[in-house]
Every structure is written in C-alpha cells, then in structure tokens.
Design an enzyme around this catalytic site. Structure first.
Site, PDB file in Angstrom:
ATOM      1  N   ARG A 262     -12.161  15.459  18.803  1.00  0.00           N
ATOM      2  CA  ARG A 262     -11.459  14.463  17.981  1.00  0.00           C
ATOM      3  C   ARG A 262     -10.617  15.143  16.920  1.00  0.00           C
ATOM      4  NH1 ARG A 262     -15.205   9.685  16.552  1.00  0.00           N
ATOM      5  NH2 ARG A 262     -16.424   9.487  18.439  1.00  0.00           N
TER       6      ARG A 262
ATOM      7  N   CYS B 205      14.472   4.176 -15.686  1.00  0.00           N
ATOM      8  CA  CYS B 205      14.646   2.809 -15.202  1.00  0.00           C
ATOM      9  C   CYS B 205      15.183   2.766 -13.777  1.00  0.00           C
ATOM     10  CB  CYS B 205      15.528   2.000 -16.138  1.00  0.00           C
ATOM     11  SG  CYS B 205      17.194   2.657 -16.260  1.00  0.00           S
TER      12      CYS B 205
ATOM     13  N   HIS C 223      -8.304  -2.133  15.821  1.00  0.00           N
ATOM     14  CA  HIS C 223      -7.131  -1.407  15.319  1.00  0.00           C
ATOM     15  C   HIS C 223      -6.311  -2.280  14.371  1.00  0.00           C
ATOM     16  CE1 HIS C 223      -2.909  -0.031  15.602  1.00  0.00           C
ATOM     17  NE2 HIS C 223      -3.469   1.154  15.456  1.00  0.00           N
TER      18      HIS C 223
ATOM     19  N   ASN D  25      18.552   6.354 -10.017  1.00  0.00           N
ATOM     20  CA  ASN D  25      19.250   5.941  -8.790  1.00  0.00           C
ATOM     21  C   ASN D  25      20.583   6.674  -8.710  1.00  0.00           C
ATOM     22  OD1 ASN D  25      17.168   4.103  -8.556  1.00  0.00           O
ATOM     23  ND2 ASN D  25      18.344   2.423  -9.447  1.00  0.00           N
ATOM     24  N   ASP D  26      21.371   6.541  -9.776  1.00  0.00           N
ATOM     25  CA  ASP D  26      22.651   7.243  -9.780  1.00  0.00           C
ATOM     26  C   ASP D  26      22.458   8.753  -9.898  1.00  0.00           C
ATOM     27  OD1 ASP D  26      24.938   5.547  -9.428  1.00  0.00           O
ATOM     28  OD2 ASP D  26      24.254   4.482 -11.215  1.00  0.00           O
TER      29      ASP D  26
ATOM     30  N   TYR E  82       8.082   5.913 -21.559  1.00  0.00           N
ATOM     31  CA  TYR E  82       7.785   4.752 -20.720  1.00  0.00           C
ATOM     32  C   TYR E  82       8.479   4.874 -19.361  1.00  0.00           C
ATOM     33  CZ  TYR E  82      12.486   3.011 -21.782  1.00  0.00           C
ATOM     34  OH  TYR E  82      13.830   2.896 -21.884  1.00  0.00           O
TER      35      TYR E  82
ATOM     36  N   MET F 268      -4.357   9.534  15.833  1.00  0.00           N
ATOM     37  CA  MET F 268      -4.604  10.721  16.653  1.00  0.00           C
ATOM     38  C   MET F 268      -5.558  10.354  17.781  1.00  0.00           C
ATOM     39  SD  MET F 268      -2.782  12.649  14.771  1.00  0.00           S
ATOM     40  CE  MET F 268      -3.141  14.373  14.753  1.00  0.00           C
TER      41      MET F 268
ATOM     42  N   LYS G 143     -12.915  14.537   8.299  1.00  0.00           N
ATOM     43  CA  LYS G 143     -14.044  14.258   9.180  1.00  0.00           C
ATOM     44  C   LYS G 143     -14.949  15.492   9.303  1.00  0.00           C
ATOM     45  CE  LYS G 143     -12.913  11.652  12.639  1.00  0.00           C
ATOM     46  NZ  LYS G 143     -12.155  11.380  13.875  1.00  0.00           N
TER      47      LYS G 143
ATOM     48  N   GLY H 194      -6.246   5.505  14.109  1.00  0.00           N
ATOM     49  CA  GLY H 194      -5.474   5.193  15.308  1.00  0.00           C
ATOM     50  C   GLY H 194      -4.306   6.118  15.549  1.00  0.00           C
TER      51      GLY H 194
ATOM     52  N   SER I  19      17.601   6.622 -21.199  1.00  0.00           N
ATOM     53  CA  SER I  19      16.840   6.057 -20.088  1.00  0.00           C
ATOM     54  C   SER I  19      17.399   6.706 -18.827  1.00  0.00           C
ATOM     55  CB  SER I  19      17.019   4.548 -20.038  1.00  0.00           C
ATOM     56  OG  SER I  19      16.291   4.044 -18.948  1.00  0.00           O
TER      57      SER I  19
ATOM     58  N   ARG J 125     -16.971   8.532   6.016  1.00  0.00           N
ATOM     59  CA  ARG J 125     -15.801   8.791   5.171  1.00  0.00           C
ATOM     60  C   ARG J 125     -15.711   7.665   4.150  1.00  0.00           C
ATOM     61  NH1 ARG J 125     -11.539   7.302   9.965  1.00  0.00           N
ATOM     62  NH2 ARG J 125     -12.047   5.108  10.087  1.00  0.00           N
TER      63      ARG J 125
HETATM   64  C1  PEP Z   1      20.183   3.902 -12.029  1.00  0.00           C
HETATM   65  O1  PEP Z   1      21.266   4.355 -11.707  1.00  0.00           O
HETATM   66  O2  PEP Z   1      19.112   4.500 -11.846  1.00  0.00           O
HETATM   67  C2  PEP Z   1      20.082   2.573 -12.632  1.00  0.00           C
HETATM   68  C3  PEP Z   1      18.918   2.107 -13.042  1.00  0.00           C
HETATM   69  O3  PEP Z   1      21.215   1.824 -12.681  1.00  0.00           O
HETATM   70  P1  PEP Z   1      21.812   1.044 -11.414  1.00  0.00           P
HETATM   71  O4  PEP Z   1      20.771   1.074 -10.345  1.00  0.00           O
HETATM   72  O5  PEP Z   1      22.109  -0.317 -11.908  1.00  0.00           O
HETATM   73  O6  PEP Z   1      23.026   1.845 -11.106  1.00  0.00           O
HETATM   74 MG    MG Z   2      23.077   3.448 -12.497  1.00  0.00          MG
END
Ligand code: PEP
Ligand code: MG
Length: 876
Positions: free
Chosen positions: A94, A832, A456, A769-770, A852, A105, A24, A103, A765, A338
């Site tokens: 402000r 992945c 709002h 997650n793991d 990818y 602040m 701002k 909304g 890949s 803005r």
């Molecule tokens: C991972 O671990 O990132 C994964 C894609 O396999 P999963 O989530 O099935 O363990």
């Molecule tokens: Mg996994």
C-alpha cells in the site's frame, strides 16, 4: 561511507518519522512499539520514491536487496515463506504519503500467491475455495493497479463464468469454478502484456512497489495535491505488510472505525464492518456494511479488545483516530491508524472536547482544525420554512453535512463542464471513484446510490467540506441515459434537486438557503483563536451588506473598500461611464456630482455597519475595459443621457481603448489627470464621517487609500488634493475629525522605494493581486489560461494569485515593510490582495510583522484561525 537506508522494518520506526516513512508507515511502527497487534512488515521510504524518479523511474538494485532482506526478516518473524507450498507468506502493498490522500493511491492485496503458493494456502486453511478466490483477486488487482490492465476484462470473465454456472453471486462459485477463473485471468494478462503472469513473489513485489511510486504522479493524485497544498517532491512511502484474512469465514471480518463520530464529533465509537470480507470491501462501498455496535453482539471479546485499543490510540495521539482492523478467525489485528478526517463541525467539537477532557491545551487544540475547513460552516444552510414546502423524494446516509442545491449531472466531466460555465451542480453517481475527483470538486453536493459512511464519496466529500448524501438505494440511476428515477418520477440532466448532507434528505427541486452564524463550539473555538492571535483581521467589503456580514464573521475593520465596485449596479454604472468618457472638466464635474451622493450614502451605511472599527477606503481604480460600455444599446443610452451624438461618443470610446488596461489609465493616474475625481471622493468620505459623528456621536477615522502608486511625487500630488479638500470640509462643518492618508503597495517600484513613499503615506496596504501580476509580469486576466501548463510541467505548484509567492513577491513585501518602518516606525501595515484569506499567506504576513490581513467576508474566520495558528507555530 555508510550507504543510506531505504527500507525500515516496522520495529525500526516511530510516529515522529512521518516525513521518511509516510503517515501510515510511521503509525504502524508506533503501534508496533506500543504492543498493539499489528501484522508485521516493512516500509520502503519516501526517499526511495524520490530516488525512483531521480533514477528515471527505476528502483535501484540496492533497494531491491534491502527489500529482500526485509522479506527474510518477515519470513522468520511469521514462520511463513514467500511462495511456500506449506505455509506461504502473503503481503499487502500500500501507498502511504506523509499525509493521507484518500483514494488517491493504490493497494495490492494477497501478493505472494502463485500456482504453488495457492495450493499451500488451500492446504493450510483447509479451504481451497478461499485460496483460489484470494488468488484470482490478487491477479486482478496486480494486473489493474501495477500493470494498468483494465478491470472490465476481468469483470467480464467473472460474469461469464457465473452465467455458465447458473449462479448470480461471486460467493456461489466453487473452488473449481475459481480455478477456471484464475486460468482465464492469466490468459488476459498474457494477451495484454505479451508475457506470463509473474510467478516469482519477489518480482511481484518489486513491480507493485514500483506501481505505488508511479501512482504518486497519476492525474488524480496531482489534482488532490494541488487542492490540499501538498508539495510534489514529498513522494510516497510504500508499506509491505503480512496479510491477515478477514474472509476466512463467519469468525472473520474487516472494518473501519473512528474513535469519535467524524460527521458530528460526538464521543462515541463510530464505524462499520463486514463479516467474511477482505480489505477494500468496506471502503469500496460495494456491500453495505454493519454498524460497529453490531460487533459487540456478534463478537463481544473482539469488540472489547478493539474498544480498549481504540481508546489507547486516541489518548496516545491526543486526537480522533481513524482505524482499519481485521479479525482473522477470532483474532483481532490493527492494520492502520491515523488522525481521522472529519467535517468542520466535528473538528470544532472534537477540538473543544479534547481541551475540556484535559487531553489538549487550547494552543494545541487551535492547531487541530484546518482553517480552510471552516469555509464549509460559513456557507448557507436550508431555510427551514422553504424545506417544508419541498418534497423529500428520497433519503440516503447523511455522509457530509451542509446544504446543496443545483442541477443534476451524471458524470464528473459533465459536472465540471457545467460548473465551469457558471452553473451550480449536483453530481449524481452510482458510486464515486478517485477518477471522479474533479467533478466532485466542481459540485455543490454529491449523491450516490451505493456505499456507506466510509465509502469513497463520503470520505472525500467530508475532506472537501462538500455536502454529500451516500448510499441512497431508493434512487435508480441510469448513467448512460443520464436520468434517475425515484418514487415513479424521473429526473433528467439539468433538473434541479437539493441535498441535505446532515439529514440525508434529497429534495425534488431547488430549495432556498440561509446564512449561517458562528455559535456553539464554533464560537468557543474562535474565541480561543482570537485570544491567541496578534494579527488583526479586516475585510474587503464594498457594500454595507458585505460589511455587516463581515462584522458577524468577526472582522475588525475594513481593509479595502473598492469604491469602483459600488457602481456595478445597472442604475449606477451610467454615472461612472459618464465620468470616464467626459471630455471636459465641466462634463466630468457633472458626472461626479451624480456620483457624490451615491458614494456618501454608501459610506455612511458602511461606517455604521463597522461600529467604530477602522475603514480603509480605496479611491477609484477602474480598469477601463471593465467599465466602458460595449453594447450598442448601452452606448446609445449613454449618448442620450449626456446629450451627445452617437458617433461622437463611439469615437471617444474608441479613443479610450487601451492595449493593456491593467497597466493603463487607472488608480491614482486618473486623479493625476483629473484632480476633481480625488476631490469628489474626499468630499464623500469626509462628509459621510461627519454625518455619522453627528448622528451617533461616535468617532470614525476614515483611512483614505491611494491606489497604484509607484512614485512618491504622484502620491504627494494626489495626497495634497485630499488634504486640502478634507481640511476645508472639516473646517466648514465645525466637527472635529481625524483621518489618515496612505497608499497601496502594489507596483514593484513602490515596494522598492517604500522608504520614500512612507514619508507621505501613513499606512501601507499590500495589494498583492497587482503586485503579483506586475512582479511576475503576467496578466491577472489572462494567466489562468496558460498557468495550467505550468502546473502540469511542475514549474509552479500553485496559483500565485491565490497563494503568495513568498520567495519573489513575498520578498518585496518584506523589504517594503522594513523600508517603510525605517522611515516611519509606527507605520500601519496590512495586506488586502486575495492572499489575505489564504492560510499559508496569512502565516507569512504574521512572520513579516504586518498589523493586519484583509480578506473577503467569508474568509474572515479562516484568516482569524490562520493568524492564531501562525502565532502558536511561531511561539514554538
Ligand atoms: C490588489 O491589487 O491586490 C488589490 C487589492 O487591488 P485590486 O484587486 O482592486 O486591483
Ligand atoms: Mg490593485
């Protein structure tokens, strides 16, 4: 050493100084330079906010001195004086962070009024009623915003004075009545704070700036930041600006306008204003404002000037602008501009139009749309046939498009609670306020009784891509009893309604929805993104249905097909359970024989859906706790199916119990123990590919992915089974077929030894997650329970399972990518884990040179855009 500057006059800044002056402030400075009529003022910087926290929530004396100097400058520019009985200077205070946080602040208006200055204002304007009304508003706002005294005390006083005077509207109170209100307001202040209301304008200002700094850490600001990836250490700037008054009579007013329609993107000025009103009256949604087109009739000169400046601003910023303006006795002022928040549809139309109008290049346009926003376009809309069958019970303003169907809840808390239990929720409120943010996030849709298109509810819902119908005055809500009624019918908490945020219609009941498609501006825009990006986008899909959906959303292959997910259906899970509890190879092979045709059938359909694009099939990785039967009934059924004694099966299940199943007997470890599993899966993958080749003559190159590898020898062991089985199936078929064998990098040891692993793996890949779970050492299943404490204590700002931890887990990814390439220069690299659909993580993947990303079908367009943005940003 020259001391650091913490306060800037508007005339000292420009638009490029957003990080220091806040969005701002930087724009007010820019408008000042452009010669646009802006009430003058100054900015206390974001660095002052950071320092405020470093100094233990205290504003340094030197900064207060800088503020006083800036006030002196403002006094000389305006010819007004703080606290003057002749010509008092009044200011607004402000917040203004780097990016707008609607909304979140707080604002204080009319600062500078005290018992003397109010007389000065009365004299100056010849309007004591106006002066005392401004004064009582200031006391209320200062007490509430800066001092945390509850609003209701003041509202009660105002109501009781109105009652005593026998009037119903605030505007019917006279100057003397308002004087009485002021006295009573100050009594409240003294009672609550144990001291007199501050009379000195400088004290008022310092306390207000402090309050804005404090509000950076209020809970709703923290929630908003987390939702929008805004770092907590940015801090907010504070804008102190000379007041102009929109409430000085019929030739004054105040409004909010956009240079294009923020709901549709149409190139028309869009906005609302109120005559004889101040500041927040328009956005607060308490009085229903007039459309901006009316201003053209009521004040043509002002409208023309407004219109010209609005266009000048849009051309200057090369983006749709959201502006606040005030007309004080016929003179127009701009209070803010803005880049406007907009719906996803509008964002796409505006981006495409700005390119066609020659204002932006395609690459610049690509950066104008937030990838996360696309999400709202990918979710279902109402099925028109269904709509005809359901009664429209009310119509409000189409404040934020989309379709929502859910159970009615009347408070943010109830909505959140129901959502957490897995219900779909529609939040119904008289009007929303920033306290409702968590309920709004939880809701599929929001319905409000009051407020316009810039209320709002409307602004926040559009920002979140949540469907919203606002200003639906026909509906009468009783929030206490948790009911609403319309047209003689009553709806209770838990009843279903449906909202159409594009038409404003409210339906009494649940309406079925349908899947959207990518066409029109969306299609054009995504084509540009695809032309620009280098990173490919695949999808995580386990069923033919998901695979088809992903292709429609532009997926270029499957990056992860979790084969164990193909067995979640009731009629299929028994076979997997049988395989898991089998005690002998013979029992296991019997179960695998049941699984083989199911898998093969699915693979055929998936290959067909992917139309020749690559398909990565991940071998079974069932964490045992997700697959073992637990109910008596399921166990009994399984025993019967397998011809086992119930007790015997129960004992087997008990023996399979793992204390830490996420780190247990899953992934490639299963095939190491029971090679026949890998054998069966290879057969299914390869036979399906051969079948598709026979049917369509088209080539499929299946990519077999071995999960949870941490050691080259275990990969080699499983790979040897795969190759032996595959080669023999291919040979026997007489069909020529290529296939690849690769692995997931999801165990830190695999990342650390990626150069060795790449000797066997044709592709990696990243299973982030793991990899996140094992790098941090906290369980995917349990971390959410305690991570909230980490957010609260600012140890983590975001969920590392959603946004890749680039410093830690990311370092492993980068290192493994480099090690992998050192052994096998053309190794194919992908991701992945969930992070494959998170824009910031996609940018990281682009930077470390992955080929990818792979994400769930609905996030494919998000990833496509994020990948294009990464390319544009990198090129810059
Ligand atoms: C991972 O671990 O990132 C994964 C894609 O396999 P999963 O989530 O099935 O363990
Ligand atoms: Mg996994």
């Amino acid at each position: 050493m020259e001391s650091k500057k913490y306060v800037y006059l508007f005339s000292e800044g420009n638009a490029s100084m957003k990080n220091l002056l806040g969005g701002k402030g930087a724009n007010l400075a820019e408008m000042t330079t452009l010669g646009i009529p802006v009430p003058q003022g100054f900015i206390v910087t974001t660095e002052a906010c950071t320092k405020f926290y470093e100094d233990g929530r205290k504003i340094a004396d030197s900064i207060i001195e800088e503020m006083k100097n800036a006030i002196a400058d403002l006094e000389s520019k305006t010819g007004k004086k703080f606290g003057s009985t002749e010509n008092p200077l009044l200011v607004s205070v402000r917040s203004g962070a780097r990016v707008s946080m609607p909304g979140m602040m707080d604002t204080i208006l009319n600062l500078g009024l005290n018992d003397e200055a109010v007389e000065g204002l009365a004299k100056l304007t010849g309007n004591p009623r106006f002066a005392y009304d401004s004064y009582r508003r200031f006391i209320q706002m200062f007490s509430d915003v800066a001092m945390g005294i509850e609003k209701r005390y003041f509202e009660n006083v105002l109501d009781s004075v109105k009652e005593a005077k026998g009037v119903s509207l605030d505007t019917d109170l006279t100057a003397d009545d308002l004087k009485e209100v002021v006295v009573k307001y100050k009594e409240i202040y003294k009672k609550e704070k144990g001291e007199d209301f501050p009379n000195n304008p400088v004290d008022q200002m310092v306390a207000s700036v402090q309050a804005v700094f404090q509000s950076w850490e209020n809970p709703r600001a923290i929630v908003y930041r987390r939702l929008n990836d805004i770092p907590g250490d940015w801090g907010t700037a504070v804008n102190v600006q000379a007041m102009v008054f929109g409430n000085m009579g019929a030739d004054s007013g105040t409004g909010v306008a956009f240079t294009r329609d923020p709901a549709t993107g149409e190139n028309v000025i869009f906005g609302e204003y109120l005559i004889n009103a101040q500041g927040e009256d328009v956005v607060a949604g308490i009085r229903t404002p007039q459309p901006i087109s009316k201003l053209q009739e009521e004040m043509p000169k002002c409208y023309k000037e407004f219109y010209d400046i609005a266009h000048k601003l849009e051309n200057h910023y090369k983006d749709m602008q959201d502006m606040e303006f005030t007309i004080e006795q016929g003179k127009l002022y701009f209070l803010q501009t803005r880049n406007g928040k907009r719906t996803a549809q509008a964002a796409l139309k505006i981006a495409v139009d700005l390119v066609e109008e020659g204002l932006l290049t395609k690459e610049q346009a690509i950066l104008k749309v937030d990838p996360k926003q696309l999400d709202s376009l990918l979710h279902p809309t109402f099925d028109p046939a269904e709509l005809k069958k359901t009664e429209v019970i009310a119509k409000g303003l189409p404040a934020s498009p989309g379709a929502a169907c859910g159970k009615v809840y009347f408070t943010a808390e109830d909505a959140k609670f129901a959502h957490d239990k897995g219900e779909k929720v529609v939040l119904v409120r008289l009007e929303t306020s920033p306290e409702d943010i968590e309920g709004m996030i939880a809701a599929e849709g929001i319905l409000t009784v009051r407020g316009g298109m810039t209320s709002h509810a409307a602004v926040v819902a559009r920002g979140m891509g949540t469907c919203c119908v606002a200003g639906c005055g026909e509906v009468s809500v009783n929030e206490e009893e948790k009911i609403f009624s319309v047209g003689g019918k009553t709806y209770r908490e838990g009843d279903y309604i449906s909202l159409d945020g594009s038409t404003g219609n409210v339906y009494g009941g649940a309406v079925k929805t349908q899947t959207p498609e990518i066409s029109g501006h969306f299609g054009t825009f995504m084509k540009w993104a695809d032309d620009i990006r280098k990173l490919k986008v695949r999808t995580n899909a386990d069923t033919p249905r998901d695979a088809k959906q992903a292709i429609e959303f532009g997926a270029e292959g499957i990056g992860l097909c979790r084969t164990e997910h193909m067995f979640f259906h009731e009629e299929r899970i028994a076979a997997v359970r049988e395989m898991i509890v089998a005690k002998t190879e013979e029992q296991r092979r019997k179960a695998l024989d049941k699984i083989l045709p199911m898998q093969k059938g699915d693979f055929i359909e998936i290959y067909e859906a992917m139309q020749g694009n690559p398909v990565t099939i991940r071998f079974l990785d069932p964490p045992l706790h997700e697959f073992l039967p637990t109910s008596e009934e399921d166990i009994a059924d399984l025993a019967e199916e397998m011809g086992l004694e119930l007790e015997e099966l129960k004992n087997t299940i008990a023996s399979l119990h793992e204390f830490n199943p996420m780190m247990g007997h899953r992934g490639c470890r299963l095939s190491v123990s029971y090679p026949e599993i890998a054998e069966m899966q290879t057969r299914a993958v390869i036979e399906a590919a051969i079948e598709v080749k026979r049917r369509h003559g088209s080539d499929v190159v299946p990519e077999i992915m071995i999960p949870l590898v941490g050691e080259i020898k275990e990969l080699k062991y499983v790979k040897d089974i795969v190759v032996k089985t595959a080669d023999s199936v291919i040979k026997n078929s007489g069909v020529e077929l290529q296939y690849k064998v690769g692995t997931m990098i999801e165990i830190p040891r695999a990342a650390l030894t990626a150069d060795e692993i790449a000797k066997e793996a044709e592709f990696f890949s990243f299973g982030t997650n793991d990899l996140t779970q094992m790098t941090f050492g906290f369980s995917r299943d349990d971390a959410a329970k305690f991570l909230k404490d980490y957010y609260e204590k600012k140890i983590y700002e975001s969920d590392p399972f959603q946004k890749l931890d680039q410093n830690g887990v990311g370092k492993l990814v980068k290192m493994a990518a480099e090690l992998g390439k050192s052994t096998r220069p053309n190794i194919k690299l992908g991701i992945c884990g969930e992070h494959g659909g998170d824009p910031a993580s996609v940018e990281f993947c682009h930077e470390v040179g992955l080929n990818y990303v792979s994400c769930s079908p609905f996030r494919v367009p998000v990833a496509r855009l994020a990948a294009a943005q990464a390319q544009v940003k990198n090129r810059k």
